[in-house]
Design an enzyme around this catalytic site. Structure first.
Site, short mmCIF file in Angstrom:
data_model
loop_
_atom_site.label_atom_id
_atom_site.label_comp_id
_atom_site.label_asym_id
_atom_site.label_seq_id
_atom_site.Cartn_x
_atom_site.Cartn_y
_atom_site.Cartn_z
N LYS A 1 -13.26 8.37 6.40
CA LYS A 1 -14.61 8.65 6.88
C LYS A 1 -15.33 7.32 7.02
O LYS A 1 -15.53 6.60 6.02
CB LYS A 1 -15.34 9.56 5.90
CG LYS A 1 -16.78 9.79 6.30
CD LYS A 1 -17.46 10.78 5.39
CE LYS A 1 -18.92 10.93 5.76
NZ LYS A 1 -19.61 11.93 4.94
N LYS B 1 -12.83 10.90 10.63
CA LYS B 1 -14.20 11.21 11.06
C LYS B 1 -14.98 9.93 11.27
O LYS B 1 -14.92 9.07 10.40
CB LYS B 1 -14.85 12.05 9.96
CG LYS B 1 -16.32 12.33 10.15
CD LYS B 1 -16.85 13.04 8.95
CE LYS B 1 -18.36 13.04 9.08
NZ LYS B 1 -19.01 13.39 7.86
C1 PBG Z 1 -22.10 14.50 4.15
C2 PBG Z 1 -21.64 14.63 5.56
C3 PBG Z 1 -22.07 13.95 6.72
C4 PBG Z 1 -21.40 14.55 7.79
C5 PBG Z 1 -20.57 15.53 7.26
N1 PBG Z 1 -20.70 15.55 5.89
C6 PBG Z 1 -23.10 12.92 6.90
C7 PBG Z 1 -22.96 11.56 6.36
O1 PBG Z 1 -21.97 11.21 5.73
O2 PBG Z 1 -23.89 10.81 6.55
C8 PBG Z 1 -21.61 14.21 9.23
C9 PBG Z 1 -21.22 15.27 10.21
C10 PBG Z 1 -21.74 15.07 11.59
O3 PBG Z 1 -22.32 14.02 11.92
O4 PBG Z 1 -21.58 16.00 12.39
N2 PBG Z 1 -21.77 13.37 3.48
#
Ligand code: PBG
Length: 328
Positions: free
Chosen positions: A199, A252
């Site tokens: 991520k 992601k």
């Molecule tokens: C929580 C989380 C996030 C997303 C999914 N889980 C945001 C982040 O890490 O700032 C983002 C999903 C999206 O942008 O569609 N940590």
């Protein structure tokens, strides 16, 4: 005498012939629909930057889950927005937290729908970070192990409320192993883990943070999310999560990280998910509104690319539309 010349040809004359030899097929089974459930709303509340995406009330989320199932989708991914936030994220693991309540009602109405829950603390923390923080002068630290303890509690409470799979999205070290161990010890060995393994600290989460009300109040997430310049490090993170017991590993955002998806797919051969995130969704929608691209054609092309690159599952805000488009 006539010489036979075999000229390379592409079989592409008729649509049915093209279908017959198509290597990558899309179906409703490939997609997971993210849903936002809020304790703070009575009626659905639109997210300005994400057309078609809403914060739903506890009552509405059940109907939305039912609708997803009726459309042929197999799974939803739940995010919760609690009434109150604090510095221990207590709403994340409360027995009567918003996600826990939503799970119980969804499971009573749609027992066969796979419910996946996002396991993170940012929506429940008053400061909006994904973990327990300590502030030293101008700096703040996210305390890894203290955070993992709370994530474990959160995952267990989701499992107890009926989650089929938990999806830790916080990026703390060692959380997959800790959650796996706690689930097994708690009698939840059948509950899967989809880990947000690679991520990246990304510019494309902005609209989500509006939807989930999780904008960090200070600093940013670069100390715990990954540097997008480091593909080898991303692969090491994926390997660690697999070793610790992840059933599905996620990359992601999706499209800018298609190289990571491909390399992880080739290297590990594990079920993989790609999260086509809020900013990617908003970008295409903005282009559609301006008449620059055609929505359906663009979305089908992107989703095919993600599957081609090795995604078995795509998490996308277009899951409902895709269920219909891929049936036609
Ligand atoms: C929580 C989380 C996030 C997303 C999914 N889980 C945001 C982040 O890490 O700032 C983002 C999903 C999206 O942008 O569609 N940590």
């Amino acid at each position: 005498m006539r010489r036979l010349v075999h000229r390379p040809r592409r079989l592409r004359r008729s649509p049915s012939l093209r279908n017959l030899i198509r290597e990558t097929q899309l179906s409703a089974h490939d997609f997971v629909l993210p849903l936002f459930v809020s304790e703070k709303v009575e009626r659905r509340c639109a997210i300005a930057s994400m057309p078609g995406v809403f914060q739903l009330s506890l009552k509405e989320i059940v109907d939305e889950a039912q609708r997803a199932q009726d459309l042929g989708l197999q799974a939803v991914l739940l995010f919760g927005i609690p009434e109150k936030k604090d510095e221990q994220a207590s709403g994340a693991y409360a027995e009567n937290g918003v996600v826990q309540k939503a799970l119980r009602t969804i499971k009573s109405k749609c027992p066969d729908l796979v419910t996946i829950t996002d396991v993170c603390l940012c929506e429940y923390m008053s400061h909006g970070h994904c973990g327990v923080t300590r502030i030293d002068g101008d700096h703040f630290h996210v305390l890894n192990d203290e955070t993992v303890d709370l994530l474990v509690k959160t995952a267990l409470s989701h499992a107890a409320a009926g989650a089929d799979m938990v999806a830790p999205s916080d990026m703390m070290d060692g959380r997959i192993g800790a959650i796996r161990e706690a689930l097994d010890a708690g009698g939840f060995d059948q509950i899967g883990i989809m880990s947000y393994a690679a991520k990246f600290a990304s510019a494309f989460y902005g609209p989500f943070r509006e939807a989930a009300e999780s904008v960090p109040q200070f600093g940013d997430r670069r100390s715990y999310q990954m540097d997008y310049a480091n593909p080898d490090e991303a692969l090491r993170e994926v390997a660690l999560d697999i070793d610790e017991g992840a059933d599905i590993v996620m990359v992601k955002p999706a499209l800018p990280y298609i190289d990571i998806l491909w390399r992880a797919h080739e290297r590990f051969g594990k079920p993989m998910a790609a999260y086509h995130v809020s900013g990617e969704y908003a970008m295409i929608n903005a282009a559609v509104e301006k008449g620059i691209v055609e929505e359906r054609a663009a979305v089908l092309e992107i989703m095919t690319a993600l599957k081609r690159a090795g995604a078995d599952v795509v998490i996308t805000y277009w899951a409902r539309e895709l269920a219909a488009w891929t049936r036609e």
